[in-house]
Structure formats: C-alpha cells, structure tokens
Design a protein around this motif. Structure first.
Motif, PDB file in Angstrom:
ATOM      1  N   GLU A 155       2.426 -13.736  12.432  1.00 15.96           N
ATOM      2  CA  GLU A 155       3.072 -12.296  12.332  1.00 15.96           C
ATOM      3  C   GLU A 155       3.149 -11.415  11.066  1.00 15.96           C
ATOM      4  OE1 GLU A 155       7.237 -12.636  13.158  1.00 15.96           O
ATOM      5  OE2 GLU A 155       7.846 -12.900  11.239  1.00 15.96           O
ATOM      6  N   ASN A 156       2.548 -12.282   9.999  1.00 15.72           N
ATOM      7  CA  ASN A 156       2.395 -11.714   8.702  1.00 15.72           C
ATOM      8  C   ASN A 156       1.885 -12.646   7.805  1.00 15.72           C
ATOM      9  OD1 ASN A 156       4.967 -12.875   7.868  1.00 15.72           O
ATOM     10  ND2 ASN A 156       5.632 -10.729   8.258  1.00 15.72           N
ATOM     11  N   GLN A 191       3.863 -14.322   5.422  1.00 13.39           N
ATOM     12  CA  GLN A 191       5.237 -14.913   4.745  1.00 13.39           C
ATOM     13  C   GLN A 191       5.082 -16.492   5.105  1.00 13.39           C
ATOM     14  OE1 GLN A 191       8.701 -12.593   5.584  1.00 13.39           O
ATOM     15  NE2 GLN A 191       7.478 -10.680   5.092  1.00 13.39           N
ATOM     16  N   HIS A 218      -3.623 -10.901  11.037  1.00 13.25           N
ATOM     17  CA  HIS A 218      -4.429  -9.529  10.609  1.00 13.25           C
ATOM     18  C   HIS A 218      -5.221  -9.904   8.985  1.00 13.25           C
ATOM     19  CE1 HIS A 218      -4.595  -5.357   8.362  1.00 13.25           C
ATOM     20  NE2 HIS A 218      -4.662  -5.251   9.507  1.00 13.25           N
ATOM     21  N   ALA A 241      -2.795 -10.281   6.092  1.00 14.57           N
ATOM     22  CA  ALA A 241      -1.894 -11.300   6.066  1.00 14.57           C
ATOM     23  C   ALA A 241      -2.805 -12.395   5.381  1.00 14.57           C
ATOM     24  CB  ALA A 241      -1.449 -11.568   7.577  1.00 14.57           C
ATOM     25  N   GLU A 266      -3.006 -12.402   2.069  1.00 12.36           N
ATOM     26  CA  GLU A 266      -1.854 -12.983   1.327  1.00 12.36           C
ATOM     27  C   GLU A 266      -1.681 -14.038   1.034  1.00 12.36           C
ATOM     28  OE1 GLU A 266       1.265 -11.120   0.181  1.00 12.36           O
ATOM     29  OE2 GLU A 266      -0.640  -9.734  -0.118  1.00 12.36           O
ATOM     30  N   TYR A 319      -2.227  -4.238  15.108  1.00 11.65           N
ATOM     31  CA  TYR A 319      -1.815  -3.844  13.859  1.00 11.65           C
ATOM     32  C   TYR A 319      -1.528  -2.262  13.756  1.00 11.65           C
ATOM     33  CZ  TYR A 319      -1.628  -2.590   8.970  1.00 11.65           C
ATOM     34  OH  TYR A 319      -1.266  -1.922   7.567  1.00 11.65           O
ATOM     35  N   SER A 353       5.792  -5.767   5.489  1.00 13.99           N
ATOM     36  CA  SER A 353       4.827  -6.742   4.476  1.00 13.99           C
ATOM     37  C   SER A 353       3.508  -6.630   5.103  1.00 13.99           C
ATOM     38  CB  SER A 353       5.316  -7.992   4.595  1.00 13.99           C
ATOM     39  OG  SER A 353       5.197  -8.822   5.730  1.00 13.99           O
ATOM     40  N   GLY A 364       0.107  -6.769   6.388  1.00 13.35           N
ATOM     41  CA  GLY A 364      -0.432  -7.399   7.779  1.00 13.35           C
ATOM     42  C   GLY A 364       0.376  -7.772   8.815  1.00 13.35           C
ATOM     43  N   ASP A 365       1.648  -7.076   8.740  1.00 10.64           N
ATOM     44  CA  ASP A 365       2.537  -7.176   9.941  1.00 10.64           C
ATOM     45  C   ASP A 365       1.834  -6.819  11.147  1.00 10.64           C
ATOM     46  OD1 ASP A 365       5.016  -8.029   8.827  1.00 10.64           O
ATOM     47  OD2 ASP A 365       5.316  -5.760   8.073  1.00 10.64           O
TER      48      ASP A 365
END
Length: 318
Positions: A106-107, A109, A129, A132, A135, A184, A190, A192-193
């Motif tokens: 989902e992102n 994290q 995404h 994401a 990240e 998206y 955050s 790339g959610d």
C-alpha cells in the motif's frame, strides 16, 4: 467466519465500533493480531491492532487483506515481517486452495513491505507505486532495523526486498470474478500510497488514504493540504459502499471521512486560529483536539500532529 449480516452491523452503523489499545492479542495461536474474516464474499481482512507496533502485536497494527478471485489470490500488504507474512499465508491456505498470484504494497512503510521477502521466496510478484519502491530502496535498512528493535526474535528471517514491479498511475488486474484496480490517487499520507478499487463490488481497500478507530499520524512528509485535495478529487468520487481502511475495522465512507478528512480539516482550522491570534508553535501543540480523544493513539500523536500542521501552515501562508 462472520456472516454478511454481521458485517453490515459492524461496518454500516452510524457510530463506529471503538477499539482499545488495552485489548490483548485476539489470536494467540498466530503472529497475526486477529484472524482474517470475510468482509464481503471473496474479500478477507486480518484487522491489525490500533496501537503502535509492539512485540506483543508482532507489528500487525495495519490491515492485511486478500481477495480470493476464483483464479488465484491477490494480497494487499506484504506485512511487517517475514513471520507475519508467513502467518497470513497460512490463513489464506486455510480458506482456499487457490495460489497467491500477486502482492501489493500500500506504500513504503514497514508494515506494508517488510514481509516482502517471504512472498518473493514463494515466487509471487510484488507490486507498488514507484514512490513507495523508492522509499524501500532508500530507507529499507533503517525500516528493518526499527522493526527488529521492537520485534526481537519475531523479526527472524526478515530481509529488505524491494517491490518487483512498479507503476505510476494505475495497475489493473482481471482475475477470476474480480476486476482489481490499483490506483495512485495523488499525494496523501505517505509517498506512494495506493488503493485497491473493486468497482463491481463497490469496495475500496484504501490503505493509508483512510483511517478509522485510531488517530492518523502526520509525518514530516505528510502534506495535509495535498491529502485533502486528493481526498476530494479522487477518493471521495469513488463513492465506495464498503471501505477497508488502512487501520481500523471495515466500515463505510462516512466513517473514514469523519476520522480522516474531517480530522485534517478540523486540526488545520484549530492551528490556523492560533496563528491568526499571533500564537506560535508552543501554543499550537495544545490546540483543542477533544472531539478525537476517544481514538486510539491519541496520546501518542495529537500534539505531534498539531506541531506538524503548524509548520505546514506557516510555509503555506508565508
């Protein structure tokens, strides 16, 4: 497995079912905080704790969802560790013989991506995404180290695994009885959610676009004005009947609006009023957030959120 009638009672009532940080692990036989249940036919979710990630909840403090399509299973979120992903897979195999064919993050994290290496071991493609994925590439080792700090032996086997496929705007899957649109929608909680939109079922697995039952966190890179614009222009127009939020029980659009959009607008208004009166950051920390004191993680997040909104409004205004 709970019935559809039970779901309707839980999800569509006007007042939310409130969670508590004091509730013990609901599924001691598994690393999962709670056993997955069927939200609507074919769509399951293991609802995470609404507390911060801890050893006791094994980092399962977000919702881990999966869709049994008839021609394979699609999973939303890699999970917070190798062990947690493995535990989710065991629950999927208890529900269906269909193989897992795709995992979405989902992102970027930790609770969305740190179980990726388990799924990669199974030969499952992992989609996210592009932001994401960036990240994970940039901060993966630090995210892993933080998880190892609280999860101790429950972190065993976890390694950083970047998504194997990325997209920028939309990734559509036609599988079995489902059309699954990974979208998206724009800047939100955050980088790339994404959301998974199931148009035939009018259900959205919102990821951290939407929160319920716990206070949302505003991070340094959470631009609240952008989040609100994305909500109004892209999320709300989905007009979803069912919402599986990033955190909290499945519900409807009214409830996630109340605890996401309405909260962001309320906090921006409160902090803006402090600024209008010449107040500074010290005053902004203690604006009235009493309408939201019943939410889990209020104590951990309310003052931090106010401080970050002050900094953003200061930049926006000047």
């Amino acid at each position: 497995m709970r019935s559809l009638i039970s779901i309707a009672c839980i999800a569509l009532v006007a007042a939310p079912v409130l969670a508590s940080e004091d509730i013990a692990d609901k599924y001691p036989a598994s690393l999962l905080y709670d056993k997955p249940w069927e939200v609507i036919p074919g769509v399951f979710s293991a609802i995470g704790a609404t507390a911060p990630p801890t050893y006791e909840n094994a980092g399962h403090n977000n919702n881990l969802s999966f869709i049994v399509t008839g021609d394979g299973v699609v999973v939303m979120n890699g999970g917070a560790s190798y062990g947690l992903a493995k535990a989710l897979h065991a629950e999927i195999e208890a529900v269906t013989d269909q193989p897992v064919k795709l995992v979405f993050n989902e992102n970027g994290q930790g609770h969305a991506v740190l179980g990726n290496n388990y799924w990669a071991e199974q030969g499952v493609p992992i989609v996210a995404h592009v932001d994401a994925a960036a990240e994970v590439e940039a901060h993966g080792p630090a995210i892993l180290k933080a998880m190892q700090g609280y999860n101790k032996d429950r972190a065993e086997g976890t390694e950083v695994q970047v998504p194997t496929e990325t997209f920028e705007e939309e990734y559509v899957v036609e599988m079995g009885d489902f059309r699954i649109e990974a979208r998206y929608l724009g800047p939100a909680h955050s980088p790339g959610d994404i959301v998974l939109w199931l148009p035939k079922q009018s259900l959205v697995i919102s990821g951290d676009m939407a929160f319920h039952e716990r206070m949302l966190p505003i991070f340094a890179d959470t631009m609240t004005a952008d989040w609100l614009e994305t909500w109004d222009t892209a999320f709300e127009p989905l007009e979803a009947t069912y919402v599986i939020p990033g955190h909290g029980h499945p519900t409807n659009m009214d409830q996630v609006r109340r605890y996401t959009k309405d909260y962001l607008e309320y906090l921006r208004d409160q902090v803006g009023a402090v600024m209008d009166e010449g107040g500074g950051l010290a005053e902004a920390y203690y604006v009235d957030q009493s309408p939201y004191t019943h939410l889990d993680t209020f104590e951990e997040l309310a003052t931090k959120n106010a401080g970050r909104v002050f900094e953003q409004l200061e930049f926006e205004r000047f």
